[in-house]
Design a protein around this motif. Structure first.
Motif, PDB file in Angstrom:
ATOM      1  N   LEU A 366       7.863  -3.305   1.799  1.00 30.52           N
ATOM      2  CA  LEU A 366       6.776  -3.783   0.945  1.00 30.52           C
ATOM      3  C   LEU A 366       6.963  -3.331  -0.502  1.00 30.52           C
ATOM      4  N   ASN A 370       8.121  -7.162  -3.928  1.00 23.52           N
ATOM      5  CA  ASN A 370       6.966  -7.095  -4.812  1.00 23.52           C
ATOM      6  C   ASN A 370       6.005  -8.260  -4.636  1.00 23.52           C
ATOM      7  N   ARG A 373       4.033  -8.120  -1.397  1.00 22.36           N
ATOM      8  CA  ARG A 373       3.005  -7.079  -1.472  1.00 22.36           C
ATOM      9  C   ARG A 373       1.824  -7.557  -2.312  1.00 22.36           C
ATOM     10  N   LEU A 376      -0.146 -10.121  -0.393  1.00 20.22           N
ATOM     11  CA  LEU A 376      -0.882  -9.480   0.703  1.00 20.22           C
ATOM     12  C   LEU A 376      -2.118  -8.777   0.179  1.00 20.22           C
TER      13      LEU A 376
ATOM     14  N   LEU B   5      -1.588  -3.076   7.546  1.00 23.30           N
ATOM     15  CA  LEU B   5      -1.046  -3.850   6.431  1.00 23.30           C
ATOM     16  C   LEU B   5      -1.522  -3.249   5.121  1.00 23.30           C
ATOM     17  N   TYR B   8       0.089   0.257   4.570  1.00 23.22           N
ATOM     18  CA  TYR B   8       1.487   0.293   4.125  1.00 23.22           C
ATOM     19  C   TYR B   8       1.663  -0.315   2.743  1.00 23.22           C
ATOM     20  N   SER B   9       0.899  -1.389   2.452  1.00 18.96           N
ATOM     21  CA  SER B   9       1.073  -1.938   1.112  1.00 18.96           C
ATOM     22  C   SER B   9       0.475  -0.992   0.074  1.00 18.96           C
ATOM     23  N   ALA B  12       3.126   1.535  -0.532  1.00 19.08           N
ATOM     24  CA  ALA B  12       4.189   0.961  -1.350  1.00 19.08           C
ATOM     25  C   ALA B  12       3.743   0.888  -2.814  1.00 19.08           C
ATOM     26  N   GLU B  13       2.483   0.504  -2.989  1.00 18.47           N
ATOM     27  CA  GLU B  13       1.919   0.421  -4.336  1.00 18.47           C
ATOM     28  C   GLU B  13       1.975   1.796  -5.014  1.00 18.47           C
ATOM     29  N   GLU B  16       5.443   2.840  -6.059  1.00 20.41           N
ATOM     30  CA  GLU B  16       5.908   2.238  -7.294  1.00 20.41           C
ATOM     31  C   GLU B  16       5.205   2.865  -8.500  1.00 20.41           C
TER      32      GLU B  16
END
Lengths: 596, 332
Positions: A366, A370, A373, A376, B5, B8-9, B12-13, B16
């Motif tokens: 994810l 990019n 994500r 989503l 979902l 995990y996103s 990930a966010e 970053e």
């Protein structure tokens, strides 16, 4: 604290108490309503009794004193009992959630007693007959489902705690824990050693702990409950029965063999049994949503004891606030359910390197994709709390907006599934995708067809069903609306007939529809006598009020049509809610998609 | 809906946004983290790009770790002045363990972590506001729990343990805890202390190292660099901190004077005495031990042991002490 120790559960204690009351002299005999109140209160001595009277929940005697102090509402009096004034206070039914929240925060328990029949029904039994009332639910810190009472970003577990007898295979104290978040259906079982029990409890962070009388009286357990901010409720030791627990689990999960979900130890089964029994007691027979149990042993999770959790400020800072905690610093979730899952993962890191690797693969995927994500997150942001809406509907405590949440949530699930279309999905996302596709297509379509765009908060506000879904309902509504137009037409006619331009047709709760003219013109309608049909109702300082036969008839038509529309909406709601309930397994899967 | 979902996103966010890195979590015995940060402190300090937070490395590894790429130490004694960032350094490493094992990226440049079974973190009583019980008692109860429960796969951070009691009591307890963690538990650990005497253990116990928070002195002022470097702090700069906190100049001057006395005389004297009394101090590198005539220290210590009075654990500890003494005898 004294409140807790003297609390006793079970109807036996209640009957003892009721029996212990001395017969009162006739002069002091309570009114029939008060007699009913006293009987119900005696059956729920450990709760504040919310006694439904019309649009209010009333509290009496000591309950009223406690509630008025806690809620900051006025204490009044109503009648006399045993020669003393009866203290009373009340909260409006519409705003009850807000008051319940304050009472629950202050660690009170509330028994909600509803009117089980229309007052008109009761009158048929004689003018002294009392409306039948029953306690429909006990509201305790660990058994709440209302949005207003819950933190959307945190789980609210009810945890049953059991000290297992030490055995040759497990020397020393062992504890079994069974936890249920009644607002989402999450169901967890574990067994830990005595030294790890405190850490396990603070990992779960329950809102309420249920323990056998003896264990609940243990000063260490009480200190622990205080420390993690959980209410501690003693229940009879007999609740903890492994055979009964196994039976209850089989029943509630609808399976023939409980081993389908794992090999549970006897203490775990006993504890699960006590948990389910307590839930049954507080929900008065209503079946809550129950997801398949998840078992987490000491070897599956990174063990972090209570002091370390507090010291590292994982989910709250040293003042018990979310700010300044690790969770606060890392939480980028866009939904309440996501925040709960994240908090759960943070509280329970894993020890299996393969499982950890799978999670990291998911994050990496994810992170690298990019666009996926971003898409989503946009989709998820628009999704309501599917799990909590499902839990409320299953418990028969949902509203029309919960149906809307199911519709939108399932819609979002479908969309998310499409977004996860890549062929190189990591293993966890493949599982998520599978679960997202689980709910039957028919249900979202049905909900889409049935629900209007603007859904009212309360069923009785009316209008949650879309025009065109039910012909009967459309007819009833048309009749109601047509009759309303007829009334508007009548006003015109009467103005013409009487020549009084200021004539208005108005509505209030006492008279219903009526014709109002300024006092100066009243004579003209009065003078007209009976022939033109104006019947005098009321004379005010500045106005006079009349009705007509025609107006009365139209009004009853409106009332009848409204009643019918409301009844039909209720029917449609019940039907949709039961369809949701029937699909709870699949919807629950979508809600918990791939939670590992 | 879809908690995982979103979970995990969200991770990930975060990865970053905060420039996190994927940790390698394996069955080995390493804890090699370079350029690690403390997410909460960093966010409190403001922008990461401003460079407000000083990242630090930490390198611990269990002896059985199959490939040893980095340090040889599994326990580090962390010294340095107050306010220099000892506690933050300790905690950020514990948090890296938690983040990695929950399946999140971690705030570091690289991280390799042999999976941890239990994580312990304690702060000495001076920071603890627990009411009712004696705070020192609480501290000891909790420390006892760690020494009894930690396994070789555990990760322990102890911050100023022993602070809640008199100096020599505290020092002795801290000393014994380090030895126990090293010899009995055998786990990876970070041990922050202001007892500089403890760093002596880094020289004698295999697998024990010492790091310190770097400090720069400039025109009688001190500057905290928040950087971890090998070695030991030579003093605690407590008086500098007191001055920073606004202690009246007169009091600061007087404290400086008293410190001079203590350092020059009494405390050094007491320490010397202790070194003679306690076999523990026999290992300190500084005052060269006088070669005893007659029975060696080891023999004396052995003579003093009464096996009937010892629990198995005591016996093991006694054995460790004897072994340490023996090594020392042969050096001297």
């Amino acid at each position: 604290m004294a409140k807790r120790t003297t609390r006793s559960t079970g109807a036996e204690a209640a009957r003892d108490r009721a029996a212990g009351q001395k017969p009162r002299p006739a002069a002091d005999a309570p009114t029939p309503v008060m007699a009913q109140y006293l009987e119900i209160k005696a059956a729920n001595p450990d709760c504040l009794l919310f006694y439904r009277m019309g649009d209010f929940y009333e509290l009496f005697f000591a309950d009223a004193e406690v509630a008025s102090r806690t809620l900051g509402i006025a204490l009044t009096k109503r009648g006399r009992h045993l020669g003393e004034d009866i203290p009373m206070c009340g909260v409006p039914v519409r705003a009850a959630d807000e008051y319940l929240q304050k009472l629950i925060r202050a660690e009170h328990r509330v028994a909600v007693c509803e009117q089980m029949e229309d007052p008109a029904e009761a009158k048929k039994r004689g003018h002294k007959a009392v409306v039948r009332r029953e306690v429909v639910r006990l509201v305790t810190p660990g058994t709440i489902t209302e949005e207003a009472l819950l933190d959307s970003r945190a789980n609210n577990f009810l945890t049953a705690l059991f000290r297992a007898p030490s055995s040759t295979t497990a020397p020393g104290d062992n504890y079994a824990l069974a936890s249920l978040d009644i607002s989402t259906g999450e169901f967890l079982l574990s067994e830990v050693s005595g030294t790890d029990m405190a850490g396990e409890l603070s990992r779960l962070g329950p809102g309420e702990i249920v323990a056998g009388d003896e264990l609940a009286a243990d000063p260490e357990i009480r200190a622990l409950a205080d420390q993690i901010g959980a209410a501690l409720t003693p229940v009879p030791r007999a609740y903890f029965d492994s055979l009964g627990g196994e039976r209850a689990l089989r029943d509630k999960l609808g399976v023939a063999e409980i081993s389908a979900f794992g090999d549970f130890t006897r203490p775990e089964l006993a504890t699960a049994g006590a948990l389910l029994k307590y839930v049954e007691l507080t929900q008065i027979g209503k079946q809550p949503l129950l997801r398949p149990p998840k078992r987490m042993g000491p070897s599956d999770v990174l063990m972090i004891d209570a002091a370390t959790r507090a010291n590292l400020e994982l989910v709250s800072n040293s003042h018990g606030e979310r700010r300044g905690s690790l969770l606060h610093a890392l939480d980028r979730s866009v939904t309440g359910a996501g925040a709960r899952a994240l908090a759960g993962a943070l509280a329970s890191p894993l020890t299996d390197t393969a499982a950890i690797g799978n999670r990291l693969d998911t994050v990496q995927y994810l992170l690298e994709k990019n666009a996926v994500r971003a898409e989503l997150r946009t989709t998820l942001k628009g999704c309501p709390d599917l799990a909590r809406a499902l839990a409320r509907l299953t418990l028969g405590r949902g509203g029309p907006r919960d149906l809307g949440a199911i519709r939108d949530g399932l819609g979002g699930a479908g969309q998310a599934r499409k977004i996860l279309s890549g062929d190189t999905l990591p293993v966890l996302l493949r599982g998520v995708k599978k679960d997202l596709g689980a709910p039957p297509d028919a249900l979202p379509r049905e909900l889409g067809a049935a629900l209007s765009d603007e859904i009212p908060a309360q069923l009785r506000d009316g209008g949650f069903v879309r025009t065109g879904y039910s012909k009967d309902l459309d007819d009833a509504r048309a009749l109601r609306d047509k009759s309303r137009r007829v009334i508007a037409g009548l006003q015109n006619d009467y103005v013409q007939a009487t020549g009084v331009k200021a004539l208005k047709i108005r509505h209030n709760n006492v008279l219903g529809y009526f014709i109002e003219v300024p006092a100066a013109h009243g004579g003209r309608l009065m003078g007209a006598g009976e022939d033109n049909g104006f019947i005098h109702r009321q004379t005010m300082a500045s106005a006079m009020r009349f009705t007509t036969l025609e107006l009365g008839q139209t009004e009853s038509k409106i009332a009848a049509a409204s009643d019918r529309a409301q009844g039909l909406e209720q029917e449609i709601f019940d039907d949709l809610a039961s369809r949701v309930s029937d699909a709870q397994g699949e919807i629950g899967d979508a809600a918990a998609a791939g939670s590992v | 809906m879809q908690p995982p979902l979103d979970q995990y996103s969200a991770l990930a966010e975060l990865a970053e946004e905060c420039a996190l890195v994927r940790p390698r979590v394996d069955e080995g015995g390493a804890f090699q983290v370079s350029g690690a940060r403390h997410l909460v402190v960093e966010q409190a300090l403001g922008s990461r790009d401003g460079g407000a937070f000083v990242a630090n490395d930490c390198d611990l590894s269990l002896p059985e770790g199959e490939e040893k790429t980095g340090g040889e130490d599994r326990l580090l004694i962390v010294t340095g002045p107050n306010m220099a960032g000892k506690s933050t350094f300790l905690r950020q490493n514990a948090l890296v363990v938690i983040l990695a094992q929950m399946g999140s990226y971690v705030p570091a440049q690289s991280a390799r972590i042999g999976v941890v079974d239990r994580l312990f973190s304690r702060v000495g009583a001076a920071d603890d506001l627990a009411g009712g019980r004696s705070t020192f008692m609480v501290e000891m109860v909790e420390t006892a729990r760690i020494l009894n429960q930690a396994t070789a796969r555990s990760f322990v951070i102890l911050d100023e343990i022993g602070r809640g009691t008199a100096t020599f009591d505290g020092l002795s307890i801290a000393w014994a805890c380090v030895e126990h963690l090293h010899g009995v538990n055998g786990c990876r650990a970070l041990f922050a202390t202001h007892y500089h005497e403890l760093t002596a253990l880094a020289g004698t116990l295999e697998g024990v190292g010492a790091v310190t928070m770097e400090v720069k002195e400039w025109k009688d002022e001190i500057i905290f660099l928040h950087k971890v470097a090998p070695g030991a702090a030579d003093r605690s700069y407590g008086i500098h901190v007191a001055k920073l906190a606004g202690l009246p100049a007169g009091a600061v001057a007087r404290a400086q004077e008293v410190l001079g006395h203590l350092e020059g005389g009494e405390r050094a004297g007491i320490a010397k005495e202790l070194a003679n009394d306690l076999p523990l101090f026999a290992a300190t590198p500084n005052p060269a031990p006088v070669k005893p005539s007659g029975p060696s220290e080891t023999e004396q210590a052995l003579g003093a042991v009464n096996p009937d009075e010892l629990t198995p654990r005591d016996a093991l500890e006694a054995l460790y002490k004897l072994k340490a003494l023996l090594d020392n005898d042969s050096i001297g």
